[in-house]
Design an enzyme around this catalytic site. Sequence first.
Site, PDB file in Angstrom:
ATOM      1  N   TRP A 176       3.953  31.018 -20.122  1.00  0.00           N
ATOM      2  CA  TRP A 176       2.938  31.924 -20.696  1.00  0.00           C
ATOM      3  C   TRP A 176       2.537  31.594 -22.131  1.00  0.00           C
ATOM      4  O   TRP A 176       3.385  31.292 -22.962  1.00  0.00           O
ATOM      5  CB  TRP A 176       3.505  33.348 -20.685  1.00  0.00           C
ATOM      6  CG  TRP A 176       2.661  34.322 -21.437  1.00  0.00           C
ATOM      7  CD1 TRP A 176       2.745  34.598 -22.783  1.00  0.00           C
ATOM      8  CD2 TRP A 176       1.600  35.138 -20.927  1.00  0.00           C
ATOM      9  NE1 TRP A 176       1.788  35.553 -23.117  1.00  0.00           N
ATOM     10  CE2 TRP A 176       1.078  35.900 -22.005  1.00  0.00           C
ATOM     11  CE3 TRP A 176       1.024  35.302 -19.652  1.00  0.00           C
ATOM     12  CZ2 TRP A 176       0.033  36.805 -21.857  1.00  0.00           C
ATOM     13  CZ3 TRP A 176      -0.011  36.210 -19.505  1.00  0.00           C
ATOM     14  CH2 TRP A 176      -0.501  36.948 -20.588  1.00  0.00           C
ATOM     15  N   ASP A 224      -2.161  34.743 -27.896  1.00  0.00           N
ATOM     16  CA  ASP A 224      -2.956  34.473 -29.108  1.00  0.00           C
ATOM     17  C   ASP A 224      -2.704  33.125 -29.803  1.00  0.00           C
ATOM     18  O   ASP A 224      -1.551  32.725 -29.961  1.00  0.00           O
ATOM     19  CB  ASP A 224      -2.632  35.498 -30.205  1.00  0.00           C
ATOM     20  CG  ASP A 224      -2.625  36.922 -29.735  1.00  0.00           C
ATOM     21  OD1 ASP A 224      -2.954  37.180 -28.580  1.00  0.00           O
ATOM     22  OD2 ASP A 224      -2.269  37.788 -30.558  1.00  0.00           O
ATOM     23  N   TRP A 282       4.137  37.444 -19.862  1.00  0.00           N
ATOM     24  CA  TRP A 282       4.437  37.787 -21.255  1.00  0.00           C
ATOM     25  C   TRP A 282       5.880  38.276 -21.365  1.00  0.00           C
ATOM     26  O   TRP A 282       6.390  38.932 -20.457  1.00  0.00           O
ATOM     27  CB  TRP A 282       3.470  38.880 -21.718  1.00  0.00           C
ATOM     28  CG  TRP A 282       3.524  39.172 -23.177  1.00  0.00           C
ATOM     29  CD1 TRP A 282       2.816  38.548 -24.145  1.00  0.00           C
ATOM     30  CD2 TRP A 282       4.338  40.153 -23.826  1.00  0.00           C
ATOM     31  NE1 TRP A 282       3.140  39.077 -25.375  1.00  0.00           N
ATOM     32  CE2 TRP A 282       4.070  40.065 -25.205  1.00  0.00           C
ATOM     33  CE3 TRP A 282       5.278  41.084 -23.393  1.00  0.00           C
ATOM     34  CZ2 TRP A 282       4.695  40.877 -26.154  1.00  0.00           C
ATOM     35  CZ3 TRP A 282       5.896  41.903 -24.336  1.00  0.00           C
ATOM     36  CH2 TRP A 282       5.599  41.794 -25.695  1.00  0.00           C
TER      37      TRP A 282
HETATM   38  C1  FRU Z   1      -2.906  40.407 -29.397  1.00  0.00           C
HETATM   39  C2  FRU Z   1      -1.468  40.834 -29.547  1.00  0.00           C
HETATM   40  C3  FRU Z   1      -1.082  40.926 -31.020  1.00  0.00           C
HETATM   41  C4  FRU Z   1       0.398  40.740 -30.982  1.00  0.00           C
HETATM   42  C5  FRU Z   1       0.565  39.734 -29.872  1.00  0.00           C
HETATM   43  C6  FRU Z   1       1.823  39.887 -29.062  1.00  0.00           C
HETATM   44  O1  FRU Z   1      -3.206  39.855 -28.158  1.00  0.00           O
HETATM   45  O2  FRU Z   1      -1.246  42.057 -28.873  1.00  0.00           O
HETATM   46  O3  FRU Z   1      -1.487  42.121 -31.640  1.00  0.00           O
HETATM   47  O4  FRU Z   1       0.904  40.258 -32.199  1.00  0.00           O
HETATM   48  O5  FRU Z   1      -0.560  39.871 -29.021  1.00  0.00           O
HETATM   49  O6  FRU Z   1       2.013  38.824 -28.181  1.00  0.00           O
END
Ligand code: FRU
Length: 489
Positions: free
Chosen positions: A37, A40, A64
Amino acid sequence: MLTQSKIQQAEEALQKAKVKMNHRYRLGYHIMAPANWINDPNGLIQYKGEYHVFYQHHPFDENWGPMHWGHVKSKDLVHWEHLPIALTPTEDYEKDGCFSGSAVDDNGVLTLIYTGNIFVDREKDIVDQSQCIATSVDGIHFTKEAANPVISKHPKEGSGHFRDPKVWRHGEYWYMVLGTRKGNTGKVILYKSKDLRQWEYLGVLAESDETLGYMWECPDFFELDGKYVLIFSPQGMEAKGDLYNNLFQTGYLIGEYDYETNKFIHGSFTELDHGHDFYAVQTLLDDKGRRIAIGWMDMWESNMPTKEDGWCGALTLPRELTLGENIEILMNPVEELTFLRELKNSVCTDKSFSGTHLVETKEDLIELKLEFDLTKTAAESVGLKIRGINQEETTLLYQIENQKLTLDCTKSGKGEDGVRRTKVESNQVLSLRVFIDRSSIEVFVNDGQATLTSRIYPKEERLGIELFTENGDAHVIDFTYWKLKDIWR
Ligand code: FRU
């Protein structure tokens, strides 16, 4: 030592996962993890002459989970190389993940500023987030600061949802924006520091009215051609006609900013991309003075069929941001992307046609350029279809009268939610530059006036690209396509 052995374990997990991976949808020229996975983009930076991109990564699973930072670098923004995982959650203050953040070059020390995440009560969405630092002198191995977290608690204007630091230098100081929420109001708050360790809180830079959502993620704040731009990813905006149709959005506010008073006077929110899969964008300023943006090319909770294949998630192509005449952001692929071009096919120039015209090609990595002269076009609409067998197709359609551009991925894996639309004011020329990869499409319209980015999952072989007109003929100024290189093979 603990960190090194954790990184080792994660790297071994990736090696195992790579062996099992199904490659049918693996992208040919986009940033992905070796397996499993990602979400960001993080820590975009040019460091010692090379571009580095980090990304939210779960090396142990295609879903995730506890976030690590994956890492790639490139000399040219086109050819990327995987480096060892940069951050693993080893400490109490980040026990549920090293969340998103940014990178700066602090006198030759590559410094990552990221969010330590702790789930207090996941069911109730209660989190305790803080800001942390890790440094590296070789650009590969990172050491977490003993004094972490450097900002342990949110200000009273925020809450435990307090994340995604983006840091930049201005004059004598480092500045940091962070996303937060208070009740149902999303906000971006600002800090400054002399040394990246002691931070002074400066207040709220911008916040939601009733319409702009309950939480603002992944802020980025920068000067662009004389204006100030705040890009962020609000959660909780309602769809409005063709706008804001994804679960969460990414967009921007633009205006004037005063460092002395921390006043940001801005206009209304503008959505940055109109496809299905564009989120959590981050930018960097490079040594050519370009503001370059990369986003996560997926959306939370959407259907992600590559999970079955042992991987999930990718980043968009790097795009250069500039300001248009109407003070709006234009996004165009960085010029280096022409390095991907391998074989050029000039299909036609200066030619009228009506009905359909099929260009047979089985290539799945393609860039195409298609320009219509609308002053010599009588058709009601013009467009193209990327064809697959058994009626699979991805369609781009421009309706001339109402000036709407539609991307329809209903028959290429998006199903019922397959259509996205945006207004594109074209009176003379409609120009489309389209990047097709094995499971994505990125459309750049009229030199960046609009973009549409979506993942597509065509099940079977490609059959070609079909140009079409509806009810009349159209005049093509130029139709050229290139077979593109697979950078990962
Ligand atoms: C955005 C987010 C961020 C966080 C990250 C966790 O997609 O939710 O706010 O830091 O992904 O993976």
